[in-house]
Design an enzyme around this catalytic site. Structure first.
Site: not given
Ligand code: IFM
Length: 432
Positions: A153, A336
């Site tokens: 990200e 994710e």
């Molecule tokens: O916890 C975070 C993660 O580190 C990166 N993506 C989003 C998740 C939730 O906010």
């Protein structure tokens, strides 16, 4: 392929066994972390990783996505810290013994503080230090890793950290954010070159967080604002990585916000990818606002997670459609997806039916996207266990496993059992 995901700073603890990172400094700064907590202990995973691997094995996942802590594995002089690497070697052996494929991310936001002291991601040299780190670490861990991601990200490492002040190092300047984003993207390209050389058989790529950007109304102004948001939040990262160009928004930025792009940078950034990781949580809704490119608005009456994020499963289909409409894509992994919910432990159990529903809805959406042609090869739930949720500290719980931070006791939630039973049913079916 089904898996669960975590990241180093959010779970590892054992801060005394590594160099400080920008997140240590951020946590030490009063007012930065909502509940005043610190990531120094987190889930004490460095000591308890065997138990955590056993939880994954019992869950029945095919893969585990985690990140490597740069300040744990490198000394400030650019030499490898073999003691720090030993932890990951043990973790990887544990995963391999249990038939769990390792998806390692090289940068999930915990930049060594000594690099921040030299300018952090505003300093072009950090991208070359990332390349050096990638080289050292991939040589040592490479054989045991199924998949490498350069960055997690980069939008967050640039915008939340340099423009919105919500993440370390906490600046509030869009020009800085755009320069940091460029150096992050450059580090990705430089890292990919090394990974291709050192780990040619691994699945190498990058992880982007992407969201559909909707307009708050049908007005021309709001639609134009949503279009700018889409370029700023999605296209700014996917464009350079997949096509070697920033979106047209770059021509609308004031001169001082346009990043310094040196000759050859865009070619370096646009490397062939073995996979694209997509993190999906929600959509954004935007309207036009004076003096801003766009402004996000909360739509009343929608179901929300404990983060205040709208539960919008269809957005996963939209994101995958948007990607295939715009780009030539490598295979995609949903790296994710998950939800923070207000979990309560009662009588030794956590009944998180709202999280189960969240996963069901998003997996159903994913199935629709695959039926429509998306080449999605894997799905990772965020997260294996509750952990340090950045500027929210320990107040937000995303895990399939509940963590009592006082005792470090782990308790599997109902969502863990539901995920386990889904994986078991799948395995039973494929055995027929
Ligand atoms: O916890 C975070 C993660 O580190 C990166 N993506 C989003 C998740 C939730 O906010």
């Amino acid at each position: 392929m089904f898996g669960v995901a975590t990241s180093s700073f959010q779970i590892e603890g054992a801060a005394e066994q590594r160099l400080p990172s920008i997140w240590d400094t951020f946590c030490d700064t009063p007012g930065r972390i909502e509940d005043g907590s610190h990531g120094a202990t987190a889930c004490d995973h460095v000591s308890r990783y065997r138990q955590d691997v056993a939880l994954m094995a019992d869950l029945g996942v095919d893969a585990y996505r985690f990140s490597i802590s740069w300040p744990r594995v490198m000394h400030a002089d650019g030499k490898l810290n073999t003691k720090g690497c030993d932890f990951y070697l043990r973790l990887l052996d544990g995963l391999n013994e249990n038939g769990i494929r390792a998806f390692a991310t090289l940068y999930h936001w915990d930049l060594p503080q000594y690099l921040e002291d030299r300018g952090g991601w505003l300093n072009r040299d950090t991208a070359y230090r990332f390349q050096e780190y990638t080289d050292a670490v991939s040589r040592v861990l490479g054989e045991r890793v199924f998949s490498w991601a350069t960055l997690n990200e980069p939008l967050c490492s640039a915008q939340l950290a340099y423009e919105l002040g919500m993440h370390a190092p906490g600046f509030t300047d869009r020009a800085m954010a755009k320069q940091a984003a460029h150096h992050l993207l450059l580090s990705h390209g430089l890292g990919m070159q090394v990974l291709r050389q050192n780990c040619p058989n691994a699945l190498n790529g990058i992880v982007l967080n992407l969201s559909p950007c909707h307009a708050a109304s049908e007005s021309h102004e709001d639609r134009a604002a949503a279009f700018r948001a889409d370029q700023d939040l999605n296209g700014w990262y996917a464009g350079p990585v997949l096509t070697g160009a920033y979106p047209d928004l770059i021509d609308q930025l004031p001169a001082h916000e346009v990043p310094d792009v040196q000759e050859g940078d865009m070619e370096t950034i646009c490397q062939p990818l073995g996979f694209l990781g997509v993190n999906y949580y929600s959509r954004g809704v935007f309207r036009a606002a004076q003096g801003a490119l766009y402004e996000d608005v909360a739509v009343p009456g929608k179901p929300l997670t404990d983060m205040g994020w709208e539960i919008y499963p269809e957005g996963l289909v939209e994101v995958l459609e948007m990607l295939s409409d715009r780009y030539d894509l490598p295979p995609i992994y949903i790296t994710e997806n998950g939800a923070a919910m207000t979990d309560r432990i009662e009588g030794g159990a956590v009944e998180d039916s709202s999280r189960i529903r969240f996963f069901e809805q998003h997996l159903a959406a994913l199935e629709r996207a695959i039926a429509a042609g998306a080449d999605v090869r894997g799905y990772f739930a965020w997260s294996l266990m509750d952990n340090f949720e950045w500027s929210y500290g320990y107040s937000k719980r995303f895990g399939l496993v509940y963590v009592d931070y006082e005792t470090q006791e782990r308790t599997v939630k109902s969502s863990y059992k539901a995920f386990q039973s889904m994986l078991k049913t799948r395995n039973d079916r494929s055995a027929c």
